[in-house]
Design a protein around this motif. Structure first.
Motif, PDB file in Angstrom:
ATOM      1  N   ASP A 143       0.871  -1.172   0.000  1.00 30.83           N
ATOM      2  CA  ASP A 143       0.000   0.000   0.000  1.00 30.83           C
ATOM      3  C   ASP A 143       0.903   1.215   0.000  1.00 30.83           C
ATOM      4  O   ASP A 143       1.602   1.493   0.978  1.00 30.83           O
ATOM      5  N   VAL A 144       0.896   1.958  -1.093  1.00 28.68           N
ATOM      6  CA  VAL A 144       1.803   3.108  -1.221  1.00 28.68           C
ATOM      7  C   VAL A 144       1.039   4.436  -1.149  1.00 28.68           C
ATOM      8  O   VAL A 144       1.617   5.493  -1.387  1.00 28.68           O
ATOM      9  N   THR A 145      -0.227   4.367  -0.827  1.00 26.33           N
ATOM     10  CA  THR A 145      -1.048   5.577  -0.767  1.00 26.33           C
ATOM     11  C   THR A 145      -1.158   6.064   0.667  1.00 26.33           C
ATOM     12  O   THR A 145      -1.586   5.325   1.550  1.00 26.33           O
ATOM     13  N   ALA A 146      -0.745   7.302   0.903  1.00 27.83           N
ATOM     14  CA  ALA A 146      -0.798   7.873   2.250  1.00 27.83           C
ATOM     15  C   ALA A 146      -2.237   8.178   2.649  1.00 27.83           C
ATOM     16  O   ALA A 146      -3.101   8.403   1.786  1.00 27.83           O
ATOM     17  N   PRO A 147      -2.526   8.173   3.954  1.00 28.66           N
ATOM     18  CA  PRO A 147      -3.870   8.560   4.407  1.00 28.66           C
ATOM     19  C   PRO A 147      -4.208   9.986   3.984  1.00 28.66           C
ATOM     20  O   PRO A 147      -3.325  10.811   3.720  1.00 28.66           O
ATOM     21  N   VAL A 148      -5.482  10.260   3.930  1.00 31.99           N
ATOM     22  CA  VAL A 148      -5.972  11.602   3.635  1.00 31.99           C
ATOM     23  C   VAL A 148      -6.570  12.173   4.917  1.00 31.99           C
ATOM     24  O   VAL A 148      -7.449  11.562   5.523  1.00 31.99           O
ATOM     25  N   LEU A 149      -6.073  13.335   5.344  1.00 28.14           N
ATOM     26  CA  LEU A 149      -6.546  14.000   6.558  1.00 28.14           C
ATOM     27  C   LEU A 149      -7.010  15.411   6.225  1.00 28.14           C
ATOM     28  O   LEU A 149      -6.367  16.113   5.436  1.00 28.14           O
ATOM     29  N   VAL A 150      -8.097  15.843   6.833  1.00 25.63           N
ATOM     30  CA  VAL A 150      -8.561  17.225   6.717  1.00 25.63           C
ATOM     31  C   VAL A 150      -8.788  17.756   8.130  1.00 25.63           C
ATOM     32  O   VAL A 150      -9.695  17.307   8.838  1.00 25.63           O
ATOM     33  N   CYS A 151      -7.929  18.680   8.578  1.00 28.03           N
ATOM     34  CA  CYS A 151      -8.063  19.275   9.907  1.00 28.03           C
ATOM     35  C   CYS A 151      -8.970  20.499   9.845  1.00 28.03           C
ATOM     36  O   CYS A 151      -9.185  21.090   8.776  1.00 28.03           O
ATOM     37  N   GLU A 152      -9.487  20.881  11.005  1.00 29.79           N
ATOM     38  CA  GLU A 152     -10.232  22.129  11.121  1.00 29.79           C
ATOM     39  C   GLU A 152      -9.820  22.828  12.406  1.00 29.79           C
ATOM     40  O   GLU A 152      -9.456  22.181  13.392  1.00 29.79           O
ATOM     41  N   ASP A 153      -9.841  24.147  12.360  1.00 28.48           N
ATOM     42  CA  ASP A 153      -9.538  24.911  13.566  1.00 28.48           C
ATOM     43  C   ASP A 153     -10.622  24.640  14.613  1.00 28.48           C
ATOM     44  O   ASP A 153     -11.801  24.457  14.280  1.00 28.48           O
ATOM     45  N   THR A 154     -10.226  24.626  15.881  1.00 25.03           N
ATOM     46  CA  THR A 154     -11.181  24.239  16.914  1.00 25.03           C
ATOM     47  C   THR A 154     -10.942  25.020  18.197  1.00 25.03           C
ATOM     48  O   THR A 154      -9.840  25.540  18.440  1.00 25.03           O
ATOM     49  N   VAL A 160      -5.660  25.763  17.435  1.00 21.46           N
ATOM     50  CA  VAL A 160      -6.450  25.483  18.629  1.00 21.46           C
ATOM     51  C   VAL A 160      -6.525  26.734  19.491  1.00 21.46           C
ATOM     52  O   VAL A 160      -5.496  27.342  19.814  1.00 21.46           O
ATOM     53  N   THR A 161      -7.733  27.120  19.862  1.00 18.05           N
ATOM     54  CA  THR A 161      -7.958  28.224  20.785  1.00 18.05           C
ATOM     55  C   THR A 161      -8.457  27.640  22.104  1.00 18.05           C
ATOM     56  O   THR A 161      -9.490  26.958  22.137  1.00 18.05           O
ATOM     57  N   VAL A 162      -7.729  27.897  23.199  1.00 17.19           N
ATOM     58  CA  VAL A 162      -8.070  27.352  24.509  1.00 17.19           C
ATOM     59  C   VAL A 162      -8.856  28.403  25.294  1.00 17.19           C
ATOM     60  O   VAL A 162      -8.436  29.567  25.385  1.00 17.19           O
ATOM     61  N   VAL A 163      -9.996  27.994  25.858  1.00 20.00           N
ATOM     62  CA  VAL A 163     -10.822  28.917  26.626  1.00 20.00           C
ATOM     63  C   VAL A 163     -11.204  28.270  27.957  1.00 20.00           C
ATOM     64  O   VAL A 163     -11.224  27.047  28.101  1.00 20.00           O
ATOM     65  N   ASP A 164     -11.491  29.125  28.925  1.00 19.48           N
ATOM     66  CA  ASP A 164     -12.056  28.679  30.201  1.00 19.48           C
ATOM     67  C   ASP A 164     -13.506  29.144  30.217  1.00 19.48           C
ATOM     68  O   ASP A 164     -13.790  30.339  30.336  1.00 19.48           O
ATOM     69  N   ALA A 165     -14.437  28.211  30.080  1.00 13.72           N
ATOM     70  CA  ALA A 165     -15.872  28.535  30.086  1.00 13.72           C
ATOM     71  C   ALA A 165     -16.553  28.014  31.338  1.00 13.72           C
ATOM     72  O   ALA A 165     -17.783  28.014  31.418  1.00 13.72           O
ATOM     73  N   MET A 166     -15.768  27.619  32.330  1.00  9.58           N
ATOM     74  CA  MET A 166     -16.319  27.003  33.536  1.00  9.58           C
ATOM     75  C   MET A 166     -16.378  28.032  34.661  1.00  9.58           C
ATOM     76  O   MET A 166     -15.367  28.652  35.016  1.00  9.58           O
ATOM     77  N   ALA A 167     -17.572  28.222  35.221  1.00 10.17           N
ATOM     78  CA  ALA A 167     -17.755  29.187  36.315  1.00 10.17           C
ATOM     79  C   ALA A 167     -17.129  28.658  37.596  1.00 10.17           C
ATOM     80  O   ALA A 167     -16.997  27.439  37.790  1.00 10.17           O
ATOM     81  N   ASP A 214      -2.359  28.207  28.486  1.00 12.53           N
ATOM     82  CA  ASP A 214      -2.500  28.320  27.025  1.00 12.53           C
ATOM     83  C   ASP A 214      -3.667  29.204  26.619  1.00 12.53           C
ATOM     84  O   ASP A 214      -3.889  29.422  25.416  1.00 12.53           O
ATOM     85  N   ILE A 215      -4.426  29.727  27.585  1.00 16.26           N
ATOM     86  CA  ILE A 215      -5.560  30.587  27.262  1.00 16.26           C
ATOM     87  C   ILE A 215      -5.067  31.885  26.636  1.00 16.26           C
ATOM     88  O   ILE A 215      -4.113  32.495  27.103  1.00 16.26           O
ATOM     89  N   GLY A 216      -5.743  32.279  25.534  1.00 19.24           N
ATOM     90  CA  GLY A 216      -5.447  33.566  24.911  1.00 19.24           C
ATOM     91  C   GLY A 216      -4.443  33.534  23.799  1.00 19.24           C
ATOM     92  O   GLY A 216      -4.318  34.520  23.057  1.00 19.24           O
ATOM     93  N   THR A 217      -3.700  32.447  23.647  1.00 17.77           N
ATOM     94  CA  THR A 217      -2.696  32.361  22.580  1.00 17.77           C
ATOM     95  C   THR A 217      -3.028  31.179  21.673  1.00 17.77           C
ATOM     96  O   THR A 217      -2.938  30.022  22.108  1.00 17.77           O
ATOM     97  N   PRO A 218      -3.447  31.435  20.422  1.00 15.57           N
ATOM     98  CA  PRO A 218      -3.742  30.321  19.509  1.00 15.57           C
ATOM     99  C   PRO A 218      -2.529  29.414  19.332  1.00 15.57           C
ATOM    100  O   PRO A 218      -1.385  29.877  19.237  1.00 15.57           O
ATOM    101  N   ILE A 219      -2.778  28.111  19.300  1.00 19.44           N
ATOM    102  CA  ILE A 219      -1.713  27.121  19.204  1.00 19.44           C
ATOM    103  C   ILE A 219      -1.909  26.315  17.924  1.00 19.44           C
ATOM    104  O   ILE A 219      -3.018  25.839  17.653  1.00 19.44           O
TER     105      ILE A 219
END
Length: 420
Positions: free
Chosen positions: A110-121, A324-331, A299-304
């Motif tokens: 098998d000489v075909t590499a996987p296909v990946l599609v990432c999305e910002d999250t 990746v954007t890290v947030v604190d949404a917990m009260a 890591d909050i506030g700085t996109p990674i």
């Protein structure tokens, strides 16, 4: 590959550009055989594996094959289960029954590499102020979509019939869709089109096989699709509707449509095209890993930028990146003091205590330490006899807020006093 002395079943499913080719069975034209194969035919339906079924119905077609008694060389299909070395033995038999063989080593790669599609999250931190990254969190997904197949009538009635699929419009919309049409009948006896408040607009009468349409609808309208047969004879029409906008969601979700059959044995069906994770490989992904395992409050506030790697069983590697954007949404978790009953001072007043300073009211947070807590009424406020509500509010560094309350019951006498 067909194994000798084995019975197989086969279904031929047409697409929107094909039509049935058949002869009705009469008992003498339903079985065929030669030295290699015997075939029993058959039945048909307007939609695969659903009623009504028309039988006996003999498929008019040709089955092509290699191998068997003709002496031709059969093909051997190799797939992902054959990765690596395979010992294949080839046998040759002459007309007198003499047999010889040889072996070959076939290496399947098998000489075909996987296909990946990432999305910002965006990642929300947990109670401990961390989040362990699952690489699948960063892979894009394709939503489930739908096509509509409307099938006209062939109920042998000799009279007109319709198959409708309609929906009530609750919000104004501009609709557009593409359609592909086929008919087994003579063009002109079956048509397809759309309905608005019962008014039918035919888009084809059999001579046009595909096209696009646009329709504006208003709240209170009833929109729909229709397959119409003028005779109910000689085969039905089938129309596939694609690229319906604004999509089969919201007011146009599949569950909101109604099928109506008038002198029709047809149907109108939603065909689901499942969505899924946008990660593919010919033989399956063996390892999926991200180059960042965990994020924290730091890591909050700085996109990674995180890179996801996929490796298949043959060692082919591909990657994609996600921001990746890290947030604190917990009260904060806020604890209130217990309700109190207190006797007022001789002048009939009471000075509200500082419950925060005393530690009776306190809060914890996954990222903020210390947490800002406020008290209302504030410490030092003068109150008179009565039941008062003290409200506490905790807010962390990222604007997440929680509140709680206690009751302060101010009385003239304590519960143990019985003398003036």
């Amino acid at each position: 590959t067909l194994t000798a002395n084995t019975t197989y079943a086969m279904a031929l499913v047409m697409d929107a550009n094909a039509s049935h080719a058949y002869t009705n069975g009469d008992g003498s034209n339903e079985a065929f055989s030669n030295a290699d194969l015997s075939i029993a035919l058959g039945a048909a339906s307007n939609e695969a594996f659903t009623a009504p079924t028309f039988a006996p119905r003999v498929w008019n077609g040709t089955l092509n094959y290699t191998g068997g008694a003709t002496g031709s060389s059969p093909e051997l299909m190799l797939d992902c289960s054959n990765l690596g070395q395979n010992i294949i033995e080839v046998f040759v038999t002459d007309d007198s029954g003499n047999v010889s063989s040889c072996q070959a080593t076939v290496v399947v790669n098998d000489v075909t590499a996987p296909v990946l599609v990432c999305e910002d999250t965006t990642i929300e931190l947990g109670e401990d102020g961390t989040y362990t990254i699952d690489p699948l969190d960063l892979i894009g997904t394709m939503p489930t979509t739908y096509n509509v197949i409307t099938i006209g009538s062939d109920n042998q009635s000799g009279t007109a019939g319709t198959t409708d699929l309609t929906v009530d419009v609750t919000e104004a919309a501009s609709l557009s869709f593409d359609w592909d049409y086929v008919s087994e009948d003579v063009p002109g006896f079956d048509s397809f089109g759309y309905l608005v408040n019962g008014t039918y607009t035919a888009l084809t009468d059999g001579s046009v096989t595909s096209g696009s349409a646009m329709v504006d609808v208003l709240p209170g309208d009833v929109f729909g699709f229709r397959s119409e047969s003028t005779d109910g004879l000689f085969g039905s029409s089938t129309t596939t509707i694609t690229n319906f906008m604004p999509g089969f969601a919201g007011q146009f979700a599949p569950e909101n449509w109604t099928e109506t059959l008038d002198n029709s044995d047809g149907s109108a069906t939603f065909v689901e095209i499942p969505g899924g994770t946008l990660a593919f490989d010919a033989c399956g992904i063996d390892v999926l890993i991200a180059d960042l395992e965990m994020v924290t409050c730091d890591d909050i506030g700085t996109p990674i930028t995180v890179t996801v790697f996929a490796t298949d069983a043959s060692g082919n590697v591909s990657s994609c990146t996600s921001v990746v954007t890290v947030v604190d949404a917990m009260a904060p978790v806020l604890t209130c003091p217990e309700d109190e009953s207190v006797m007022v001072d001789p002048d009939g007043t009471h000075t509200v205590a500082d419950y925060i300073e005393s530690g009776a009211a306190f809060a914890t947070d996954n990222c903020a330490d210390p947490v800002t807590i406020t008290q209302d009424p504030v410490a030092g406020t003068i109150l008179g006899v009565g039941v008062w509500t003290i409200t506490f509010t905790a807010e962390d560094d990222y604007g997440n807020i929680s509140t709680c309350e206690m009751e302060l019951d101010l009385t003239l006498l304590g519960t143990e006093d019985n003398e003036l």
